[in-house]
Design a protein around this motif. Structure first.
Motif, PDB file in Angstrom:
ATOM      1  N   UNK A 102       0.851  -1.190   0.000  1.00 40.34           N
ATOM      2  CA  UNK A 102       0.000   0.000   0.000  1.00 40.34           C
ATOM      3  C   UNK A 102       0.886   1.238   0.000  1.00 40.34           C
ATOM      4  N   UNK A 103       0.585   2.193  -0.857  1.00 41.14           N
ATOM      5  CA  UNK A 103       1.373   3.424  -0.915  1.00 41.14           C
ATOM      6  C   UNK A 103       0.435   4.620  -1.071  1.00 41.14           C
ATOM      7  N   UNK A 104       0.813   5.732  -0.463  1.00 38.65           N
ATOM      8  CA  UNK A 104       0.005   6.950  -0.546  1.00 38.65           C
ATOM      9  C   UNK A 104       0.351   7.715  -1.814  1.00 38.65           C
ATOM     10  N   UNK A 105      -0.666   7.990  -2.622  1.00 38.95           N
ATOM     11  CA  UNK A 105      -0.480   8.769  -3.840  1.00 38.95           C
ATOM     12  C   UNK A 105      -0.857  10.230  -3.613  1.00 38.95           C
ATOM     13  N   UNK A 106      -2.019  10.453  -3.002  1.00 47.58           N
ATOM     14  CA  UNK A 106      -2.483  11.822  -2.765  1.00 47.58           C
ATOM     15  C   UNK A 106      -3.251  11.903  -1.451  1.00 47.58           C
ATOM     16  N   UNK A 107      -3.152  13.056  -0.801  1.00 47.49           N
ATOM     17  CA  UNK A 107      -3.908  13.315   0.425  1.00 47.49           C
ATOM     18  C   UNK A 107      -4.308  14.784   0.458  1.00 47.49           C
ATOM     19  N   UNK A 143      -5.942   9.009  -2.002  1.00 43.30           N
ATOM     20  CA  UNK A 143      -5.788   8.129  -3.155  1.00 43.30           C
ATOM     21  C   UNK A 143      -4.632   7.196  -2.821  1.00 43.30           C
ATOM     22  N   UNK A 144      -4.933   5.912  -2.720  1.00 39.53           N
ATOM     23  CA  UNK A 144      -3.926   4.919  -2.364  1.00 39.53           C
ATOM     24  C   UNK A 144      -3.643   4.002  -3.546  1.00 39.53           C
ATOM     25  N   UNK A 145      -2.411   3.537  -3.611  1.00 38.29           N
ATOM     26  CA  UNK A 145      -2.054   2.524  -4.600  1.00 38.29           C
ATOM     27  C   UNK A 145      -1.953   1.194  -3.878  1.00 38.29           C
ATOM     28  N   UNK A 158       2.738  12.898   9.397  1.00 35.09           N
ATOM     29  CA  UNK A 158       3.423  11.920  10.246  1.00 35.09           C
ATOM     30  C   UNK A 158       2.463  10.792  10.614  1.00 35.09           C
ATOM     31  N   UNK A 159       1.222  11.147  10.910  1.00 36.78           N
ATOM     32  CA  UNK A 159       0.214  10.150  11.279  1.00 36.78           C
ATOM     33  C   UNK A 159      -0.106   9.236  10.099  1.00 36.78           C
ATOM     34  N   UNK A 160      -0.265   9.834   8.922  1.00 39.46           N
ATOM     35  CA  UNK A 160      -0.583   9.056   7.718  1.00 39.46           C
ATOM     36  C   UNK A 160       0.584   8.147   7.347  1.00 39.46           C
TER      37      UNK A 160
END
Length: 239
Positions: free
Chosen positions: A120-125, A140-142, A219-221
């Motif tokens: 799981x990777x973070x694309x957008x927040x 938006x997660x990958x 940091x939390x994300x």
């Protein structure tokens, strides 16, 4: 009680405190692992008060305790690797640092040479908050080769961001946030904040992670995403 009163139970409180049934010292831990009654007489066991036994790492830890923790994390290590991991844990503890499960996992991965796979990777927040706005976050997660998008609200920007991540992954993996701690490493309004979290899935697997940034939300994300990836890695090891 904590939720209703708003008062956190100190970890060193007898019976109900988080450390009540925690064991670190090498000989002590070995005795508990071999026969729990050695240090926990039948008069009161963790299960009697809704607690559970915890083996923790630190400067007093021994190889038996570290090995038990690593097995719970899904690691199978050689005797030499176990010695090296235990020594690194002791070195951290000797420097006055609290050695968390996240630290132990990172040390084990470094010693074993395991490649960290990001499932799981973070694309957008994006987070919106204000005095007249309900805090809302969209992410938006990958996930492997797929992109997942979702949004959620919360009592604040951090809560909204973490809720959004969990809502996006709910159909794939039900993950609960069981512990969240925030500590300021430096002073000032731009202080470096360290977030430490603990996660549990619907199969009882537990992972923890930490992240440090000037932005508390990020940091939390970051800690949440790291914890989720460790959860998937843990389940792969246990197959």
């Amino acid at each position: 009680v904590e939720r209703l009163t708003g008062i956190r139970v100190p970890p060193n409180y007898p019976i109900v405190g988080e450390n009540a049934f925690s064991h670190e010292s090498g000989i002590h831990t070995h005795g508990v692992l071999v026969k729990s009654e050695t240090f926990e007489p039948g008069l009161m066991t963790p299960e009697m008060v809704g607690h559970r036994r915890r083996i923790v790492s630190g400067k007093h830890a021994g190889m038996h305790g570290i090995e038990a923790m690593l097995k719970d994390m899904g690691f199978n290590v050689t005797k030499e690797q176990l010695k090296e991991i235990t020594q690194r844990v002791k070195d951290l503890g000797d420097k006055g640092k609290t050695v968390t499960d996240a630290d132990l996992q990172a040390i084990a991965e470094a010693v074993i040479g395991e490649v960290k796979k990001k499932i799981v990777d973070l694309e957008e927040l994006a987070v919106v908050t204000g005095n007249k706005v309900i805090p809302t976050a969209s992410v938006k997660l990958k996930f492997d080769d797929k992109y997942l998008v979702g949004a959620e609200t919360g009592v604040g920007p951090v809560d909204a961001a973490l809720n959004a991540i969990r809502s996006v992954l709910r159909g794939i993996e039900d993950i609960r946030l069981t512990e969240y701690r925030l500590e300021a490493i430096t002073g000032g309004s731009d202080a470096l904040a360290e977030v430490i979290i603990k996660l549990e899935d619907n199969k009882g697997n537990i992972t923890s992670a930490r992240a440090a940034r000037e932005d508390i939300v990020m940091a939390s994300v970051e800690a949440m995403i790291t914890g989720i990836n460790r959860m998937f890695l843990l389940r792969e090891r246990k197959k």
